[in-house]
Motif scaffolding. Structure first.
Motif, PDB file in Angstrom:
ATOM      1  N   GLU A   1     -32.220 -14.138  -7.832  1.00 26.12           N
ATOM      2  CA  GLU A   1     -31.645 -15.476  -7.780  1.00 26.12           C
ATOM      3  C   GLU A   1     -30.183 -15.366  -8.162  1.00 26.12           C
TER       4      GLU A   1
ATOM      5  N   LYS B   1     -30.933 -16.689   1.297  1.00 25.60           N
ATOM      6  CA  LYS B   1     -31.282 -18.041   1.730  1.00 25.60           C
ATOM      7  C   LYS B   1     -30.828 -19.023   0.663  1.00 25.60           C
TER       8      LYS B   1
ATOM      9  N   TYR C   1     -33.734 -11.416  -1.224  1.00 25.58           N
ATOM     10  CA  TYR C   1     -34.840 -10.465  -1.225  1.00 25.58           C
ATOM     11  C   TYR C   1     -34.361  -9.173  -0.578  1.00 25.58           C
TER      12      TYR C   1
ATOM     13  N   GLU D   1     -36.502  -8.994  -5.683  1.00 25.37           N
ATOM     14  CA  GLU D   1     -36.177 -10.408  -5.493  1.00 25.37           C
ATOM     15  C   GLU D   1     -35.116 -10.805  -6.511  1.00 25.37           C
TER      16      GLU D   1
ATOM     17  N   ASP E   1     -29.484 -22.915  -5.866  1.00 25.40           N
ATOM     18  CA  ASP E   1     -28.955 -21.559  -5.942  1.00 25.40           C
ATOM     19  C   ASP E   1     -29.249 -20.817  -4.647  1.00 25.40           C
ATOM     20  N   TRP E   2     -29.075 -19.510  -4.683  1.00 28.64           N
ATOM     21  CA  TRP E   2     -29.398 -18.654  -3.550  1.00 28.64           C
ATOM     22  C   TRP E   2     -30.571 -17.755  -3.917  1.00 28.64           C
ATOM     23  N   LYS E   3     -31.519 -17.621  -2.993  1.00 27.25           N
ATOM     24  CA  LYS E   3     -32.630 -16.694  -3.155  1.00 27.25           C
ATOM     25  C   LYS E   3     -32.353 -15.464  -2.297  1.00 27.25           C
TER      26      LYS E   3
ATOM     27  N   SER F   1     -30.902 -22.382  -1.442  1.00 30.10           N
ATOM     28  CA  SER F   1     -31.791 -23.465  -1.841  1.00 30.10           C
ATOM     29  C   SER F   1     -30.945 -24.640  -2.322  1.00 30.10           C
TER      30      SER F   1
END
Length: 293
Positions: A289, A267, A276, A287, A272-274, A269
């Motif tokens: 980043e 996903k 999981y 998790e 950056d990108w998160k 943000s």
């Protein structure tokens, strides 16, 4: 005695390691071998012949150059070949990967030679209500010999524990369905885990010996390598989303097991990108980043 848990923390932080530390720093020249690169491609079910000397090494594929050279007679009792540099015997036989950070400051060319530098960044020893433990942080740097600074800096954090079995919480009620715009399902099998372990020269028995994992460490099955999970995440970003990673920070929350589905999600943000990774119960196991160009 106080009713509160008494925690004794011993911290050794090595600043400016190259100049001031008396602790081991290991250096060696490693080749970014075309043979190894093509084997990584085959493991990932990619066309190995599409990679040639002179190409840039895909992000995340450098793991085979971090492998140690521990003699068989010097392996830990769990088969783990070591952390890349010698560390004191802390009397803690169980080992888990807590997380890693990787910064990609430059490129490595397939077929080139790089200088690998590894050292202990910190050791933290604790005594808690669960018993003694230690957190060992190792830093690896890969510098092309034609360059003056590292192309890749990777920091790995390991958790050392006493000889007690892990709690087996594998049989749980399925959590809520996973909802993510970008997701991919993978079932890591024995072959994938073996090939990754072999390419990284990792003989830790929790990845290779089902009987040991179940009977000695109380785990439900073979454990998916933490590094393999990171590689699958970076590959997902590279091949499915078409993005180039500049750095990644990964935290391992719970183990992932062989032959059990895992779901990768991403996903974006504002900054950056998160990412999981969910286990077969739809609970978060990893998790991360990621920053991209």
């Amino acid at each position: 005695m106080s009713k509160y848990i008494i925690i004794h923390v011993f911290v050794r932080i090595f600043s400016n390691m190259q100049e001031n530390s008396k602790d081991p720093i290991t250096q060696s020249n490693e080749q970014c071998s075309l043979t190894m690169v093509r084997r990584v491609a085959a493991m990932l079910d990619l066309d190995s012949k599409s990679f040639s000397e002179g190409d840039l090494l895909p992000k995340g594929w450098h793991f085979f150059m971090l492998a140690g050279e521990t003699r068989k007679s010097e392996l830990r009792s769990d088969g783990f070949p070591g952390l890349g540099v010698p560390i004191p015997d802390l009397g803690l036989p169980r080992l888990l990967l807590g997380g890693r950070t990787v910064s990609y400051n430059g490129d490595i060319v397939i077929g080139s030679v790089v200088e690998k530098t590894s050292f202990i960044k910190s050791i933290v020893e604790k005594t808690t209500n669960s018993g003694p433990m230690a957190i060992v942080t190792i830093q690896h740097e890969l510098r092309p010999i034609s360059e003056t600074s590292p192309a890749i800096i990777e920091t790995q954090t390991y958790i050392l524990l006493s000889a007690s079995k892990a709690s087996n919480n594998s049989e749980k009620t399925l959590s809520q369905p996973i909802e993510a715009e970008h997701q991919k399902n993978i079932i890591p099998d024995e072959t994938l885990i073996f090939q990754y372990s072999a390419l990284g020269f990792n003989s830790h028995k929790i990845h290779l010996d089902r009987s040991y994992a179940q009977n000695s460490e109380g785990l439900p099955d073979l454990v998916v390598n933490g590094g393999l999970t990171t590689l699958l995440l970076t590959e997902y970003i590279r091949t499915n989303l078409g993005l180039e990673i500049t750095d990644i920070k990964v935290k391992h929350i719970a183990p992932l097991y062989c032959n059990r589905p895992m779901t990768l999600t991403a996903k974006k943000s504002e900054t950056d990108w998160k990412l999981y990774v969910y286990d077969n119960n739809n609970d978060i196991a990893v998790e991360a980043e990621i920053n991209v160009k």
